[in-house]
Design a protein around this motif. Structure first.
Motif, PDB file in Angstrom:
ATOM      1  N   THR A  38       0.828  -1.218   0.000  1.00 43.41           N
ATOM      2  CA  THR A  38       0.000   0.000   0.000  1.00 43.41           C
ATOM      3  C   THR A  38       0.856   1.259   0.000  1.00 43.41           C
ATOM      4  O   THR A  38       0.634   2.175  -0.800  1.00 43.41           O
ATOM      5  CB  THR A  38      -0.937   0.006   1.230  1.00 43.41           C
ATOM      6  N   VAL A  39       1.846   1.306   0.899  1.00 45.28           N
ATOM      7  CA  VAL A  39       2.717   2.485   0.984  1.00 45.28           C
ATOM      8  C   VAL A  39       3.503   2.669  -0.311  1.00 45.28           C
ATOM      9  O   VAL A  39       3.653   3.790  -0.807  1.00 45.28           O
ATOM     10  CB  VAL A  39       3.675   2.371   2.195  1.00 45.28           C
ATOM     11  N   GLN A  65      14.347  26.139  -6.036  1.00 46.96           N
ATOM     12  CA  GLN A  65      15.323  25.315  -5.302  1.00 46.96           C
ATOM     13  C   GLN A  65      14.733  24.819  -3.989  1.00 46.96           C
ATOM     14  O   GLN A  65      14.967  23.677  -3.587  1.00 46.96           O
ATOM     15  CB  GLN A  65      16.600  26.114  -5.038  1.00 46.96           C
ATOM     16  N   ASP A  66      13.945  25.683  -3.341  1.00 44.40           N
ATOM     17  CA  ASP A  66      13.299  25.292  -2.080  1.00 44.40           C
ATOM     18  C   ASP A  66      12.302  24.166  -2.322  1.00 44.40           C
ATOM     19  O   ASP A  66      12.224  23.210  -1.554  1.00 44.40           O
ATOM     20  CB  ASP A  66      12.604  26.516  -1.470  1.00 44.40           C
ATOM     21  N   VAL A  67      11.537  24.254  -3.420  1.00 43.28           N
ATOM     22  CA  VAL A  67      10.564  23.205  -3.768  1.00 43.28           C
ATOM     23  C   VAL A  67      11.287  21.899  -4.052  1.00 43.28           C
ATOM     24  O   VAL A  67      10.895  20.830  -3.568  1.00 43.28           O
ATOM     25  CB  VAL A  67       9.715  23.632  -4.991  1.00 43.28           C
ATOM     26  N   ASP A  68      12.358  21.973  -4.848  1.00 47.31           N
ATOM     27  CA  ASP A  68      13.141  20.776  -5.171  1.00 47.31           C
ATOM     28  C   ASP A  68      13.718  20.124  -3.916  1.00 47.31           C
ATOM     29  O   ASP A  68      13.733  18.899  -3.794  1.00 47.31           O
ATOM     30  CB  ASP A  68      14.274  21.125  -6.144  1.00 47.31           C
ATOM     31  N   MET A  69      14.183  20.954  -2.989  1.00 48.26           N
ATOM     32  CA  MET A  69      14.758  20.433  -1.737  1.00 48.26           C
ATOM     33  C   MET A  69      13.696  19.714  -0.910  1.00 48.26           C
ATOM     34  O   MET A  69      13.941  18.636  -0.364  1.00 48.26           O
ATOM     35  CB  MET A  69      15.376  21.579  -0.939  1.00 48.26           C
ATOM     36  N   LYS A  70      12.498  20.303  -0.837  1.00 44.18           N
ATOM     37  CA  LYS A  70      11.417  19.681  -0.059  1.00 44.18           C
ATOM     38  C   LYS A  70      10.996  18.346  -0.674  1.00 44.18           C
ATOM     39  O   LYS A  70      10.736  17.377   0.033  1.00 44.18           O
ATOM     40  CB  LYS A  70      10.221  20.624   0.031  1.00 44.18           C
ATOM     41  N   VAL A  71      10.928  18.305  -2.003  1.00 48.83           N
ATOM     42  CA  VAL A  71      10.580  17.053  -2.702  1.00 48.83           C
ATOM     43  C   VAL A  71      11.655  15.998  -2.446  1.00 48.83           C
ATOM     44  O   VAL A  71      11.357  14.828  -2.178  1.00 48.83           O
ATOM     45  CB  VAL A  71      10.408  17.297  -4.222  1.00 48.83           C
ATOM     46  N   PHE A  72      12.916  16.411  -2.499  1.00 45.57           N
ATOM     47  CA  PHE A  72      14.044  15.502  -2.254  1.00 45.57           C
ATOM     48  C   PHE A  72      14.003  14.935  -0.832  1.00 45.57           C
ATOM     49  O   PHE A  72      14.167  13.726  -0.629  1.00 45.57           O
ATOM     50  CB  PHE A  72      15.359  16.261  -2.497  1.00 45.57           C
ATOM     51  N   ILE A  73      13.745  15.812   0.148  1.00 49.80           N
ATOM     52  CA  ILE A  73      13.663  15.368   1.556  1.00 49.80           C
ATOM     53  C   ILE A  73      12.488  14.409   1.739  1.00 49.80           C
ATOM     54  O   ILE A  73      12.602  13.383   2.424  1.00 49.80           O
ATOM     55  CB  ILE A  73      13.543  16.582   2.501  1.00 49.80           C
ATOM     56  N   ILE A  77      12.614  10.509   3.114  1.00 49.38           N
ATOM     57  CA  ILE A  77      11.815  10.051   4.262  1.00 49.38           C
ATOM     58  C   ILE A  77      10.977   8.826   3.879  1.00 49.38           C
ATOM     59  O   ILE A  77      10.935   7.829   4.603  1.00 49.38           O
ATOM     60  CB  ILE A  77      10.919  11.193   4.795  1.00 49.38           C
ATOM     61  N   VAL A  78      10.314   8.905   2.708  1.00 48.88           N
ATOM     62  CA  VAL A  78       9.457   7.788   2.280  1.00 48.88           C
ATOM     63  C   VAL A  78      10.300   6.564   1.932  1.00 48.88           C
ATOM     64  O   VAL A  78       9.911   5.430   2.223  1.00 48.88           O
ATOM     65  CB  VAL A  78       8.557   8.208   1.096  1.00 48.88           C
ATOM     66  N   ASP A  79      11.470   6.783   1.324  1.00 49.33           N
ATOM     67  CA  ASP A  79      12.377   5.660   1.023  1.00 49.33           C
ATOM     68  C   ASP A  79      12.812   4.948   2.301  1.00 49.33           C
ATOM     69  O   ASP A  79      12.875   3.712   2.354  1.00 49.33           O
ATOM     70  CB  ASP A  79      13.611   6.151   0.260  1.00 49.33           C
ATOM     71  N   LEU A  80      13.106   5.739   3.346  1.00 51.89           N
ATOM     72  CA  LEU A  80      13.473   5.145   4.643  1.00 51.89           C
ATOM     73  C   LEU A  80      12.301   4.379   5.244  1.00 51.89           C
ATOM     74  O   LEU A  80      12.487   3.304   5.823  1.00 51.89           O
ATOM     75  CB  LEU A  80      13.946   6.235   5.615  1.00 51.89           C
ATOM     76  N   LEU A  81      11.103   4.938   5.087  1.00 46.82           N
ATOM     77  CA  LEU A  81       9.894   4.253   5.580  1.00 46.82           C
ATOM     78  C   LEU A  81       9.706   2.918   4.871  1.00 46.82           C
ATOM     79  O   LEU A  81       9.445   1.891   5.515  1.00 46.82           O
ATOM     80  CB  LEU A  81       8.672   5.157   5.367  1.00 46.82           C
ATOM     81  N   ILE A  82       9.859   2.911   3.563  1.00 44.41           N
ATOM     82  CA  ILE A  82       9.710   1.667   2.782  1.00 44.41           C
ATOM     83  C   ILE A  82      10.795   0.662   3.162  1.00 44.41           C
ATOM     84  O   ILE A  82      10.525  -0.541   3.294  1.00 44.41           O
ATOM     85  CB  ILE A  82       9.725   1.970   1.270  1.00 44.41           C
ATOM     86  N   ALA A  83      12.028   1.153   3.362  1.00 44.97           N
ATOM     87  CA  ALA A  83      13.121   0.262   3.792  1.00 44.97           C
ATOM     88  C   ALA A  83      12.797  -0.357   5.154  1.00 44.97           C
ATOM     89  O   ALA A  83      13.017  -1.554   5.375  1.00 44.97           O
ATOM     90  CB  ALA A  83      14.432   1.032   3.859  1.00 44.97           C
TER      91      ALA A  83
END
Length: 196
Positions: A38-39, A65-73, A77-83
Motif C-alpha cells: 500500500t505504501v 530550489q526550495d521546492v526541489d529540496m522539499k521534494v528531495f527530503i 523520508i518515504v524511502d526510509l519508511l519503505i526500507a
C-alpha cells in the motif's frame, strides 16, 4: 527461571501456544506485506503526480530550489519508511519460518524487535497520558485516549508473551533433548565399568 512468570500456558484460553504463535506469525506477515504494498503504491502514485505537476507548470516557482529540496527530503523520508517496512516484512517471515521449523534462532530477531517496540509504546503511552493531563482535555477525550493506549499496549504485550512463551517452550525441549542422550551415555558408561 527469572522470566518463568512471563510464560503463558495457552493462547486465548483454548489454543496451544504453538497454534497461537502460528496465527500471530501469519497475521503479521500478511498485514506487514499489505502495508508495504500500500505504501509503495501510494508513494509511486504521489511521486508521479508531483513530477507531472512540476513538469506541467508553465512558469517557474519563485523559490524553485526550495521546492526541489522539499521534494528531495520527502523522497528520502518515504524511502526510509519503505526500507523499514521491508525490514519488518523480513523479520515477520523469519518469525513464520521459526514457528514452522521450531527454530529459536529465527524467532529471536522478532522477539527482540517487538520487545523494544513494546517498551517504546508503553513509554509513549505514558507520555501521551501525562500530556493529556497537563493540557486538560475533556474527561470523555481523556478516557477515550487512556482506553485506546491501554488496549493497544495490552494487545502488543500479550502477542509478545505468546511468542516468548513458544520460544521458551522450544528452548526447554531442546535442553531436554540435549541432556537426555548425555545422561543415557553416562549411565551406560558407568554400567559398563561396574561390570568390568
Amino acid at each position: 527461571m527469572a522470566c518463568e512468570f512471563l510464560k503463558l500456558k495457552s493462547f486465548l484460553l483454548c489454543f496451544s501456544i504453538e497454534t497461537g504463535a502460528l496465527i500471530i506469525a501469519w497475521l503479521y506477515v500478511i498485514f506487514s506485506s499489505l502495508e508495504l504494498v500500500t505504501v509503495s503504491i501510494l508513494y509511486t502514485t504521489a511521486l508521479q503526480y508531483v513530477e507531472q505537476q512540476l513538469a506541467n507548470q508553465t512558469g517557474t516557482y519563485p523559490d524553485q530550489q526550495d521546492v526541489d529540496m522539499k521534494v528531495f527530503i520527502a523522497k528520502i523520508i518515504v524511502d526510509l519508511l519503505i526500507a523499514g517496512l521491508c525490514f519488518t516484512v523480513i523479520i515477520n517471515i523469519l518469525l513464520l519460518l521459526g514457528v514452522y521449523k521450531r527454530n529459536t534462532c529465527l524467532l529471536l530477531p522478532w522477539i527482540l524487535l517487538l520487545g523494544l517496540s513494546c517498551g517504546l509504546s508503553i513509554v509513549s503511552g505514558i507520555a501521551t497520558i501525562l500530556m493529556s493531563i497537563i493540557h486538560f482535555i475533556t474527561i470523555s477525550s481523556f478516557l477515550l485516549t487512556v482506553s485506546a493506549i491501554i488496549l493497544s499496549n495490552a494487545l502488543q504485550v500479550y502477542i509478545f508473551l505468546v511468542i516468548y512463551s513458544f520460544y521458551s517452550e522450544l528452548k526447554t525441549q531442546r535442553n531436554l533433548n540435549e541432556n537426555t542422550p548425555l545422561t543415557t551415555n553416562s549411565s551406560s558408561y558407568h554400567h559398563y565399568h561396574v561390570i568390568s
